[in-house]
Design a protein around this motif. Structure first.
Motif, PDB file in Angstrom:
ATOM      1  N   UNK A 285       0.844  -1.201   0.000  1.00 18.44           N
ATOM      2  CA  UNK A 285       0.000   0.000   0.000  1.00 18.44           C
ATOM      3  C   UNK A 285       0.866   1.232   0.000  1.00 18.44           C
ATOM      4  N   UNK A 286       0.257   2.389  -0.159  1.00 14.83           N
ATOM      5  CA  UNK A 286       1.018   3.634  -0.166  1.00 14.83           C
ATOM      6  C   UNK A 286       1.503   3.964   1.240  1.00 14.83           C
ATOM      7  N   UNK A 287       2.385   4.929   1.335  1.00 17.68           N
ATOM      8  CA  UNK A 287       2.975   5.295   2.616  1.00 17.68           C
ATOM      9  C   UNK A 287       1.982   5.936   3.564  1.00 17.68           C
TER      10      UNK A 287
ATOM     11  N   UNK B 157      -9.512   7.685   4.898  1.00 18.86           N
ATOM     12  CA  UNK B 157      -9.622   9.139   4.796  1.00 18.86           C
ATOM     13  C   UNK B 157      -8.797   9.681   3.624  1.00 18.86           C
ATOM     14  N   UNK B 158      -8.327   8.780   2.765  1.00 17.71           N
ATOM     15  CA  UNK B 158      -7.509   9.208   1.632  1.00 17.71           C
ATOM     16  C   UNK B 158      -7.942   8.461   0.371  1.00 17.71           C
ATOM     17  N   UNK B 159      -8.545   9.178  -0.544  1.00 23.38           N
ATOM     18  CA  UNK B 159      -8.950   8.560  -1.803  1.00 23.38           C
ATOM     19  C   UNK B 159      -7.741   8.213  -2.660  1.00 23.38           C
ATOM     20  N   UNK B 160      -6.659   8.978  -2.508  1.00 18.37           N
ATOM     21  CA  UNK B 160      -5.439   8.717  -3.275  1.00 18.37           C
ATOM     22  C   UNK B 160      -4.835   7.370  -2.896  1.00 18.37           C
ATOM     23  N   UNK B 161      -4.924   6.998  -1.610  1.00 13.99           N
ATOM     24  CA  UNK B 161      -4.376   5.705  -1.180  1.00 13.99           C
ATOM     25  C   UNK B 161      -5.156   4.545  -1.791  1.00 13.99           C
ATOM     26  N   UNK B 162      -6.470   4.731  -2.018  1.00 11.47           N
ATOM     27  CA  UNK B 162      -7.260   3.694  -2.680  1.00 11.47           C
ATOM     28  C   UNK B 162      -6.832   3.544  -4.137  1.00 11.47           C
ATOM     29  N   UNK B 163      -6.594   4.667  -4.805  1.00 15.38           N
ATOM     30  CA  UNK B 163      -6.115   4.607  -6.183  1.00 15.38           C
ATOM     31  C   UNK B 163      -4.760   3.909  -6.262  1.00 15.38           C
ATOM     32  N   UNK B 164      -3.896   4.171  -5.273  1.00 14.08           N
ATOM     33  CA  UNK B 164      -2.587   3.524  -5.252  1.00 14.08           C
ATOM     34  C   UNK B 164      -2.727   2.019  -5.040  1.00 14.08           C
TER      35      UNK B 164
END
Length: 325
Positions: free
Chosen positions: A11-13, A86-93
């Motif tokens: 997953x992302x950081x 709480x982070x949509x960017x982490x889902x995309x990652x």
């Protein structure tokens, strides 16, 4: 000899991969830790009465370590993809990592679990939930809790819920669901849990919670529905015998037909002493009270006439608790 299974946590950081891993291994949650390139853990568990050695690789989330993740992808037997609620960017990652794994595995079948972390900080984001559902998994575990007041007792047995309070006892059967219901008498709460659910099935958990909450309100406050008699051409006459367990409706639209509705168990109907052409129904079970109102409304439904002119009928005008706080 134990079967060796290698699990890759990716997953992302900053999404909480290490926190999820340590929670599984040690049963405790760490609030602070130093980010590292990667950590490797081992744990022996029993799967279908067979011993299995889990080798869990907690990968780094930084971009500079992506090549290292690609090396381990080919060796992994299963994958945990972690994103932050709480982070949509982490889902995309996470979706990007999933596509990379498919390419590396050459479209072979392999187990993948999508984990939404930091759910306690989550604010309703329908787009994020739909995105997680569309691309990957079911909800692994969904839990809702109902707090029980001090003057109420709830017992749960075989998905049958019994609620006792100052106004009486209510019983409801939830055996048609695949939920796990548990009552904790010390903590004064009821827990509803559902495993491996789709988005629409998760809504069923909240439905059961609403039913239990309605039962609590019923045995502590009670429900009262007020109904108004509306007529323009012919006045509606009512007769309420048997101490409110029965209602007779006469002269509706001038018809000589006598309409009768018997109240369901635990529901009583009364004529309002303060307001003309008003009745009210009382009971502890909101479902039964509303059903009786529906039966009265339907039996006085205008048929074969222009409803723009004939607005006669009996309609629910107000809903309230009998014993207000």
């Amino acid at each position: 000899m134990s079967q060796r299974v290698q699990i890759i946590v990716a997953g992302s950081g900053g999404v909480g991969k290490s926190a999820v891993t340590i929670q599984f291994l040690q049963g405790k949650f760490i609030e602070e830790y130093d980010p590292s390139i990667e950590d490797k853990y081992r744990k022996t568990i029993m799967i279908d009465d067979r011993s299995a050695l889990l080798e869990i690789l907690d990968t780094a989330g930084q971009e500079e370590f992506r090549k290292r993740e690609e090396i381990h992808t080919k060796e992994g037997d299963g994958f945990l993809l972690v994103f932050s609620a709480i982070s949509e960017e982490s889902l995309k990652q996470a979706q990007k990592i999933h596509r990379n794994i498919i390419q590396e595995k050459d479209n072979k079948r392999f187990p993948v679990v999508l984990i939404g972390n930091k759910i306690d900080l989550f604010t309703e984001n329908e787009t994020l939930i739909k995105g997680a559902q569309k691309h990957l998994m079911k909800f692994l575990k969904t839990t809702e809790i109902v707090k029980v007041p001090e003057n109420v007792t709830i017992t749960v047995k075989a998905r049958i819920v019994v609620v006792k309070g100052p106004r009486g006892t209510l019983k409801k059967n939830f055996k048609h669901t695949k939920l796990h219901l548990e009552s904790d008498q010390e903590k004064k709460e009821v827990t509803v849990t559902l495993w491996l659910a789709k988005r629409k099935q998760v809504c069923g958990v909240r439905t059961i919670i609403a039913h239990i909450q309605n039962m609590i309100n019923g045995v502590t406050k009670g429900y009262r529905y007020r109904m108004k008699l509306a007529y323009n051409h012919f006045p509606i006459n009512l007769n309420i015998p048997e101490n409110g367990s029965f209602i007779e409706i006469r002269n509706f639209l001038g018809e000589k037909i006598e309409r009768k509705v018997r109240m369901l168990e635990g529901v009583k109907v009364f004529r309002s002493e303060k307001t003309k052409d008003e009745i009210y129904l009382e009971g502890n079970d909101v479902t039964l009270v509303s059903l009786c109102c529906a039966q009265i409304h339907q039996i006085c439904n205008v048929r074969n006439k222009d409803i723009r002119m004939f607005l006669d009928g009996i309609y629910v005008s107000e809903k309230e608790f009998i014993d207000e706080d």
